[in-house]
Motif scaffolding. Sequence first.
Motif, short mmCIF file in Angstrom:
data_model
loop_
_atom_site.label_atom_id
_atom_site.label_comp_id
_atom_site.label_asym_id
_atom_site.label_seq_id
_atom_site.Cartn_x
_atom_site.Cartn_y
_atom_site.Cartn_z
N GLU A 1 92.03 -12.57 23.07
CA GLU A 1 93.18 -13.22 23.70
C GLU A 1 92.77 -14.23 24.77
O GLU A 1 93.63 -14.97 25.25
N ASP A 2 91.48 -14.26 25.14
CA ASP A 2 91.08 -15.07 26.29
C ASP A 2 90.45 -16.41 25.92
O ASP A 2 89.97 -17.13 26.79
N GLU A 3 90.41 -16.76 24.62
CA GLU A 3 89.91 -18.07 24.21
C GLU A 3 90.51 -18.46 22.87
O GLU A 3 91.09 -17.62 22.17
N LEU A 4 90.39 -19.72 22.53
CA LEU A 4 90.86 -20.19 21.24
C LEU A 4 90.00 -19.58 20.15
O LEU A 4 88.78 -19.68 20.16
N SER A 5 90.65 -18.91 19.20
CA SER A 5 89.90 -18.25 18.13
C SER A 5 90.66 -18.40 16.81
O SER A 5 91.88 -18.31 16.77
N PHE A 6 89.89 -18.63 15.75
CA PHE A 6 90.46 -18.86 14.43
C PHE A 6 90.17 -17.67 13.52
O PHE A 6 89.03 -17.17 13.47
N LEU A 7 91.19 -17.22 12.81
CA LEU A 7 91.03 -16.19 11.80
C LEU A 7 90.60 -16.89 10.51
O LEU A 7 91.34 -17.72 9.97
N LEU A 8 89.41 -16.56 10.02
CA LEU A 8 88.82 -17.28 8.90
C LEU A 8 88.91 -16.49 7.60
O LEU A 8 88.80 -15.26 7.59
N PHE A 9 89.10 -17.24 6.50
CA PHE A 9 89.20 -16.68 5.16
C PHE A 9 88.28 -17.45 4.22
O PHE A 9 88.21 -18.68 4.30
N LEU B 1 86.73 -29.95 21.33
CA LEU B 1 85.35 -29.46 21.33
C LEU B 1 84.39 -30.52 21.85
O LEU B 1 83.43 -30.21 22.57
N SER B 2 84.62 -31.77 21.48
CA SER B 2 83.73 -32.85 21.92
C SER B 2 83.78 -33.06 23.43
O SER B 2 82.85 -33.63 24.01
N GLU B 3 84.85 -32.59 24.07
CA GLU B 3 84.99 -32.72 25.52
C GLU B 3 84.59 -31.44 26.25
O GLU B 3 84.88 -31.27 27.44
N GLY B 4 83.93 -30.53 25.54
CA GLY B 4 83.41 -29.33 26.19
C GLY B 4 84.20 -28.07 25.93
O GLY B 4 83.82 -27.00 26.44
N GLY B 5 85.30 -28.14 25.17
CA GLY B 5 86.04 -26.94 24.83
C GLY B 5 85.26 -26.05 23.88
O GLY B 5 84.32 -26.49 23.22
N GLN B 6 85.64 -24.79 23.84
CA GLN B 6 84.96 -23.84 22.95
C GLN B 6 85.99 -23.07 22.14
O GLN B 6 87.13 -22.86 22.57
N ALA B 7 85.56 -22.66 20.96
CA ALA B 7 86.42 -21.87 20.08
C ALA B 7 85.55 -20.94 19.26
O ALA B 7 84.37 -21.22 19.01
N LEU B 8 86.13 -19.84 18.84
CA LEU B 8 85.45 -18.85 18.01
C LEU B 8 86.03 -18.88 16.60
O LEU B 8 87.23 -19.09 16.41
N GLY B 9 85.19 -18.62 15.60
CA GLY B 9 85.64 -18.39 14.25
C GLY B 9 85.36 -16.96 13.87
O GLY B 9 84.19 -16.53 13.89
N ILE B 10 86.38 -16.19 13.54
CA ILE B 10 86.25 -14.76 13.25
C ILE B 10 86.49 -14.54 11.75
O ILE B 10 87.63 -14.67 11.29
N PRO B 11 85.46 -14.23 10.96
CA PRO B 11 85.62 -14.08 9.51
C PRO B 11 86.16 -12.71 9.12
O PRO B 11 85.56 -11.97 8.36
N TRP C 1 84.71 -21.26 4.36
CA TRP C 1 85.59 -20.53 5.27
C TRP C 1 86.62 -21.48 5.85
O TRP C 1 86.29 -22.55 6.37
N ILE C 2 87.89 -21.11 5.77
CA ILE C 2 88.99 -21.92 6.30
C ILE C 2 89.75 -21.11 7.35
O ILE C 2 89.69 -19.87 7.36
N TRP C 3 90.46 -21.80 8.23
CA TRP C 3 91.32 -21.05 9.14
C TRP C 3 92.66 -20.80 8.47
O TRP C 3 93.20 -21.66 7.79
N GLY C 4 93.19 -19.60 8.71
CA GLY C 4 94.50 -19.24 8.19
C GLY C 4 95.50 -18.94 9.29
O GLY C 4 96.70 -18.97 9.07
N ALA C 5 94.99 -18.68 10.48
CA ALA C 5 95.82 -18.42 11.66
C ALA C 5 94.91 -18.53 12.87
O ALA C 5 93.68 -18.54 12.73
N PHE C 6 95.51 -18.61 14.05
CA PHE C 6 94.67 -18.67 15.24
C PHE C 6 95.43 -18.14 16.45
O PHE C 6 96.66 -17.98 16.43
#
Length: 264
Positions: free
Chosen positions: A128-136, A206-216, A169-174
């Motif tokens: 819940e504390d960062e941008l994260s993508f649910l991957l399929f 992301l190019s400006e320093g943001g971060q995100a996670l991909g969770i498979p 792997w694609i995102w299906g929700a985030f």
Amino acid sequence: MWGIIPAAGAGSRIQPLAFSKELLPVGNRVSNDLEQPRAVSEYLVERMIAGGADKLCFVISPNKTDIVEYYGTRTWGAEIAYVVQPQPSGLCDALFRAIPFVHESEPVLIGLPDTIWQPVDALKSLPEDELSFLLFPVEHPELFDAVSTDPAGRVQHIHVKQRNASTHWIWGAFKMPGHIYRELHRLWLRPERRDEYFGTLVNAWLSEGGQALGIPSGTSYIDTGTLNGYRTAMGLLDPRQPQLSVPIVGEETRVHELAVENSR
């Protein structure tokens, strides 16, 4: 926690319909011992509530009053609000229509209401504390937004409907905290941006320093917004049909099994 559901699209890939594509009957449910058709968007509602959402915001077009009627006459286990996207101006425009509702301290879930995916509780795997993508994993990533990650799961790039993407792997929700939702909104408001696709906006972030996670954590993903996808979903949800454990579905109706550990 808010769940934002962009439901303003015209559904041109599966028209003509006499109702909103989000109410397309797919599968069934039992209520008071009565078996009834189930609207495709119910699958996302179910998954968002299972993921912790207690408030849902449907983003609809002015003519989609049938969605309000459908969801306003039932008890779903979450409060439901509606906002209007006056014109079809892309996914980012739709998602940020909910800005007035979301406090920066509140987590936000976002998914697409014409998709069905497994497992039902997969959104719980996203922090819940960062941008994260649910991957399929899918067979045809070029039809979606493919997500490249490093060995630690950090998102490197989102390939928006790109041929020869380097990942299946694609995102299906985030999910993201409200303050990042607002940061992305401020970025999108810049005159040079106004992205149509969320993936291109995230790439800029992301190019400006943001971060995100991909969770498979996803195992199967079906886009019912095409006739072939709809047929596939109906077949997979038919209890009379044998169920595959990891169906991988793209634009075509073929279904395959793909081991998660060999797909990254």
